[in-house]
Design a protein around this motif. Structure first.
Motif, PDB file in Angstrom:
ATOM      1  N   ASN A  59      30.951 -52.021 129.798  1.00  0.00           N
ATOM      2  CA  ASN A  59      31.782 -51.519 128.707  1.00  0.00           C
ATOM      3  C   ASN A  59      33.245 -51.886 128.918  1.00  0.00           C
ATOM      4  O   ASN A  59      33.966 -52.217 127.968  1.00  0.00           O
TER       5      ASN A  59
ATOM      6  N   SER B  67      35.385 -54.152 126.363  1.00  0.00           N
ATOM      7  CA  SER B  67      36.597 -53.592 125.770  1.00  0.00           C
ATOM      8  C   SER B  67      37.819 -54.460 126.023  1.00  0.00           C
ATOM      9  O   SER B  67      38.853 -54.274 125.378  1.00  0.00           O
TER      10      SER B  67
ATOM     11  N   ARG C 185      23.128 -54.590 125.561  1.00  0.00           N
ATOM     12  CA  ARG C 185      24.037 -53.763 124.744  1.00  0.00           C
ATOM     13  C   ARG C 185      25.430 -54.370 124.622  1.00  0.00           C
ATOM     14  O   ARG C 185      26.003 -54.383 123.526  1.00  0.00           O
ATOM     15  N   TRP C 186      25.983 -54.868 125.722  1.00  0.00           N
ATOM     16  CA  TRP C 186      27.375 -55.328 125.705  1.00  0.00           C
ATOM     17  C   TRP C 186      27.517 -56.841 125.815  1.00  0.00           C
ATOM     18  O   TRP C 186      28.618 -57.358 125.665  1.00  0.00           O
TER      19      TRP C 186
ATOM     20  N   SER D  57      29.371 -48.725 132.772  1.00  0.00           N
ATOM     21  CA  SER D  57      30.819 -48.606 132.669  1.00  0.00           C
ATOM     22  C   SER D  57      31.514 -49.940 132.913  1.00  0.00           C
ATOM     23  O   SER D  57      32.489 -50.278 132.231  1.00  0.00           O
TER      24      SER D  57
ATOM     25  N   LEU E 197      36.738 -45.399 129.422  1.00  0.00           N
ATOM     26  CA  LEU E 197      35.764 -46.478 129.360  1.00  0.00           C
ATOM     27  C   LEU E 197      34.468 -46.232 130.119  1.00  0.00           C
ATOM     28  O   LEU E 197      33.506 -46.970 129.939  1.00  0.00           O
TER      29      LEU E 197
ATOM     30  N   VAL F 208      30.881 -44.626 130.967  1.00  0.00           N
ATOM     31  CA  VAL F 208      29.824 -44.169 130.064  1.00  0.00           C
ATOM     32  C   VAL F 208      28.721 -43.447 130.837  1.00  0.00           C
ATOM     33  O   VAL F 208      28.453 -43.753 132.004  1.00  0.00           O
TER      34      VAL F 208
END
Length: 372
Positions: free
Chosen positions: A263, A267, A147-148, A260, A238, A240
């Protein structure tokens, strides 16, 4: 403390690197606990504050202090919270002398030593714990990476350095710690009470949203919580709900902690597929080396500019996309170590503004990955 920083890594930053950063404050508890309190406390000018004979505020006065009640009214208005509820929570806050001591810089500075710092984290027992954590949470690590774009090894490295995979998440009541640093920040260092008041407000916002009692939240002496040691503001911005249970639980859900962390890095500029650093031989010429070191850990030079200054990069770095930073790590009386940091190395330092921390995270994660 993500953000910074305040966790357990800055205990080594404090003891071995003589750091005084607040960006990831949660790391410093073990080493800072060995320091002495510096100086006497200054009595507050607020009439509502009572003081004991030893100079510390009375532990039961926060709920009666005028400045605290003004803070409660401001927070309630700004975040649309019930003022009576906010007051009720703050009435439970206690002054903690130990927090006021722990937030102070080390009494004696020590020489920076990357080899000693690394040895605290990249060692057999922590690697074994990291391997178990990876095996137990392989599904979530893989999903987060997909995902990230943040490698599973890096997430494992951060959680390992921060809390030893949940062994050291802190035992302070976060409400007490943040109230102490918000309203009775000790003299003797730069005043960060405004930062901690913001974090106290975010703790109240988070607690109200999740339906939990602020006084029940445990964490570091500087207010960081959970497996990844997030400050409350980063929890709200931030963190999740990665396991999809309707709640963000960094204390009890490894899935939420993993998501988290990934993410957070995304970010802060993480670029999927880019290495964190390359090996480099620094320029022999002192002036050239000093010129490359001026930006510190901020990537600022192309590979060609490294070569122009006499720095020898590994072959892979010569084709790297984006700027590089010459990162210097001292080894006490021995010769320093050097790496060429990319934007992704810099992104890891946004979690804790220390090149020593970033490289320890990277190397611990790599060691755990190799053990698989």
């Amino acid at each position: 403390m993500p953000c910074r920083i305040p966790s357990r890594a800055a205990l080594a930053v404090a003891a071995l690197l003589a750091s005084s950063s607040f960006l990831v404050p949660a790391h410093a508890a073990e080493a800072a606990a060995k320091t002495k309190a510096a100086g006497q406390r200054t009595q507050s000018q607020h009439a509502a504050r009572s003081v004991r004979n030893d100079g510390d505020p009375d532990v039961v006065t926060y709920g009666r202090r005028e400045d605290v009640m003004r803070f409660a009214a401001d927070v309630a208005q700004k975040y649309d919270l019930d003022e009576a509820w906010v007051q009720q929570q703050l009435e439970q806050a206690r002054y903690l002398p130990s927090v006021a001591r722990l937030i102070m810089p080390p009494a004696v500075s020590t020489a920076k030593n990357w080899a000693a710092y690394r040895a605290r984290f990249v060692e057999p027992q922590r690697i074994a714990a990291g391997l178990r954590f990876w095996q137990e949470n392989e599904r979530w690590l893989a999903q987060a990476e997909q995902r990230w774009g943040v490698p599973a090894s890096l997430v494992v490295g951060i959680i390992g350095v921060e809390t030893y995979y949940g062994r050291n998440m802190g035992g302070f009541r976060v409400l007490d710690a943040l109230a102490t640093l918000s309203f009775d920040f000790p003299s003797g260092r730069s005043d960060r009470s405004g930062f901690f008041r913001d974090e106290l407000a975010q703790l109240l916002v988070w607690s109200r949203r999740e339906g939990m009692a602020p006084a029940g939240v445990r964490g570091s002496y500087a207010g960081a919580v959970g497996l990844p040691q997030f400050m409350p503001s980063n929890v709200n911005k931030l963190a999740v709900d990665f396991d999809g249970d309707g709640h963000v639980n960094l204390m009890g859900s490894a899935a939420d902690a993993i998501g988290s962390v990934a993410n957070y890095l995304a970010s802060h500029g993480w670029q999927p597929g880019l290495p964190t650093h390359f090996s480099v031989a620094p320029p022999a010429n002192t002036a050239d080396r000093a010129a490359l070191l001026v930006p510190d850990i901020v990537p600022s030079f192309t590979p060609a500019q490294f070569a122009e200054r006499g720095a020898a990069l590994e072959r892979a770095a010569q084709d790297a996309q984006g700027p590089l930073a010459l990162v210097q790590l001292y080894n006490g009386d021995a010769e320093p170590s050097y790496v060429a940091g990319t934007q992704n190395f810099y992104a890891v330092t946004r979690y804790n503004w220390s090149s020593y921390y970033a490289l320890a995270v990277i190397e611990l994660g790599a060691a755990v990955a190799a053990a698989r």
